[in-house]
Motif scaffolding. Sequence first.
Motif, mmCIF file in Angstrom:
data_model
loop_
_atom_site.group_PDB
_atom_site.id
_atom_site.type_symbol
_atom_site.label_atom_id
_atom_site.label_comp_id
_atom_site.label_asym_id
_atom_site.label_seq_id
_atom_site.Cartn_x
_atom_site.Cartn_y
_atom_site.Cartn_z
ATOM 1 N N ILE A 1 -38.298 -16.353 34.342
ATOM 2 C CA ILE A 1 -38.614 -14.977 34.743
ATOM 3 C C ILE A 1 -40.048 -14.899 35.265
ATOM 4 O O ILE A 1 -40.318 -14.249 36.275
ATOM 5 C CB ILE A 1 -38.420 -14.002 33.566
ATOM 6 N N GLY A 2 -40.962 -15.584 34.580
ATOM 7 C CA GLY A 2 -42.375 -15.519 34.951
ATOM 8 C C GLY A 2 -42.735 -16.231 36.237
ATOM 9 O O GLY A 2 -43.678 -15.841 36.919
ATOM 10 N N VAL A 3 -41.990 -17.298 36.577
ATOM 11 C CA VAL A 3 -42.426 -18.116 37.720
ATOM 12 C C VAL A 3 -41.417 -18.215 38.856
ATOM 13 O O VAL A 3 -41.715 -18.848 39.866
ATOM 14 C CB VAL A 3 -42.821 -19.546 37.272
ATOM 15 N N ILE A 4 -40.258 -17.608 38.720
ATOM 16 C CA ILE A 4 -39.233 -17.821 39.745
ATOM 17 C C ILE A 4 -39.696 -17.346 41.121
ATOM 18 O O ILE A 4 -39.378 -17.971 42.128
ATOM 19 C CB ILE A 4 -37.883 -17.188 39.357
ATOM 20 N N GLY A 5 -40.467 -16.278 41.167
ATOM 21 C CA GLY A 5 -40.948 -15.796 42.458
ATOM 22 C C GLY A 5 -41.810 -16.828 43.153
ATOM 23 O O GLY A 5 -41.585 -17.175 44.317
ATOM 24 N N VAL B 1 -37.229 -13.076 50.062
ATOM 25 C CA VAL B 1 -36.008 -12.278 49.888
ATOM 26 C C VAL B 1 -34.977 -13.049 49.054
ATOM 27 O O VAL B 1 -34.356 -12.488 48.142
ATOM 28 C CB VAL B 1 -35.410 -11.865 51.260
ATOM 29 N N ILE B 2 -34.803 -14.314 49.340
ATOM 30 C CA ILE B 2 -33.860 -15.140 48.575
ATOM 31 C C ILE B 2 -34.273 -15.193 47.109
ATOM 32 O O ILE B 2 -33.443 -15.037 46.198
ATOM 33 C CB ILE B 2 -33.764 -16.559 49.172
ATOM 34 N N THR B 3 -35.556 -15.395 46.864
ATOM 35 C CA THR B 3 -36.048 -15.482 45.494
ATOM 36 C C THR B 3 -35.864 -14.154 44.759
ATOM 37 O O THR B 3 -35.441 -14.134 43.601
ATOM 38 C CB THR B 3 -37.531 -15.899 45.494
ATOM 39 N N ALA B 4 -36.156 -13.054 45.421
ATOM 40 C CA ALA B 4 -35.966 -11.741 44.799
ATOM 41 C C ALA B 4 -34.489 -11.491 44.491
ATOM 42 O O ALA B 4 -34.152 -10.939 43.438
ATOM 43 C CB ALA B 4 -36.509 -10.640 45.710
ATOM 44 N N THR B 5 -33.616 -11.933 45.378
ATOM 45 C CA THR B 5 -32.178 -11.788 45.146
ATOM 46 C C THR B 5 -31.735 -12.666 43.973
ATOM 47 O O THR B 5 -30.932 -12.242 43.141
ATOM 48 C CB THR B 5 -31.378 -12.152 46.413
ATOM 49 N N ALA C 1 -27.484 -20.303 42.017
ATOM 50 C CA ALA C 1 -26.730 -20.907 40.919
ATOM 51 C C ALA C 1 -27.629 -21.202 39.716
ATOM 52 O O ALA C 1 -27.248 -20.920 38.570
ATOM 53 C CB ALA C 1 -26.047 -22.191 41.390
ATOM 54 N N ALA C 2 -28.809 -21.744 39.970
ATOM 55 C CA ALA C 2 -29.725 -22.074 38.878
ATOM 56 C C ALA C 2 -30.209 -20.806 38.181
ATOM 57 O O ALA C 2 -30.273 -20.757 36.939
ATOM 58 C CB ALA C 2 -30.902 -22.887 39.405
ATOM 59 N N ALA C 3 -30.558 -19.787 38.944
ATOM 60 C CA ALA C 3 -31.009 -18.527 38.343
ATOM 61 C C ALA C 3 -29.887 -17.901 37.523
ATOM 62 O O ALA C 3 -30.123 -17.386 36.422
ATOM 63 C CB ALA C 3 -31.481 -17.560 39.427
ATOM 64 N N ALA C 4 -28.664 -17.961 38.029
ATOM 65 C CA ALA C 4 -27.520 -17.407 37.294
ATOM 66 C C ALA C 4 -27.278 -18.181 36.003
ATOM 67 O O ALA C 4 -27.018 -17.578 34.958
ATOM 68 C CB ALA C 4 -26.269 -17.424 38.168
ATOM 69 N N ALA C 5 -27.366 -19.499 36.061
ATOM 70 C CA ALA C 5 -27.142 -20.314 34.859
ATOM 71 C C ALA C 5 -28.205 -20.044 33.799
ATOM 72 O O ALA C 5 -27.891 -19.891 32.619
ATOM 73 C CB ALA C 5 -27.106 -21.795 35.225
ATOM 74 N N VAL C 6 -29.466 -19.970 34.215
ATOM 75 C CA VAL C 6 -30.536 -19.681 33.252
ATOM 76 C C VAL C 6 -30.348 -18.280 32.678
ATOM 77 O O VAL C 6 -30.450 -18.074 31.467
ATOM 78 C CB VAL C 6 -31.935 -19.830 33.894
ATOM 79 N N GLY C 7 -30.057 -17.312 33.524
ATOM 80 C CA GLY C 7 -29.840 -15.948 33.051
ATOM 81 C C GLY C 7 -28.670 -15.854 32.088
ATOM 82 O O GLY C 7 -28.743 -15.173 31.061
#
Length: 168
Positions: free
Chosen positions: A21-25, A44-48, A104-110
């Motif tokens: 959450i802290g560094v994904i942007g 935009v991709i990162t925010a999505t 996919a990675a953001a979804a898996a971590v979330g």
Amino acid sequence: PQFWRIFVAFFFSATAGLMVIGVIGLYGTEALARSGASGPRAAVITATAMGLFFALSNALGRVTWGWISERTGRRAGIVVMCLLQGTTMILFPRLADTEAGLYAAAAAVGFNFGGNYALFPAVTADFFGNRSLGTNYPWVFMAGGLAGVAGPLLGGYMGDRQAWGWAF
């Protein structure tokens, strides 16, 4: 000893999610830019990835991990969730340089991060009883508070040194 096992597992699991959450942007934008995405497109991709994929899968993970743990047992649920989260964190730097991979990675971590908030209160109640959950869970939840400091600091420290692989 059960308290400390629960506390440490919660700390590391929450640290992973809170670091992302802290560094994904920053990390996502850098990774996508390295693979050729323009700055605005990468942003935009990162925010999505964060605003849609991480957030929705976080909510889904809370329900799903609760359901899974009801069928497999809390301990098995926590072990599998933490193994999946650990694997995702190791793979995250390799996945995040493409749009689909970052989603996919953001979804898996979330998804796995959301599981923390279903499994750790339940396992606390299992070990210490429902009647004392209100007394005990705040102490367990302190692991999440410490992770809220450790995760972003770890990500920022490693990011400043361009050692993202070590952070993940």
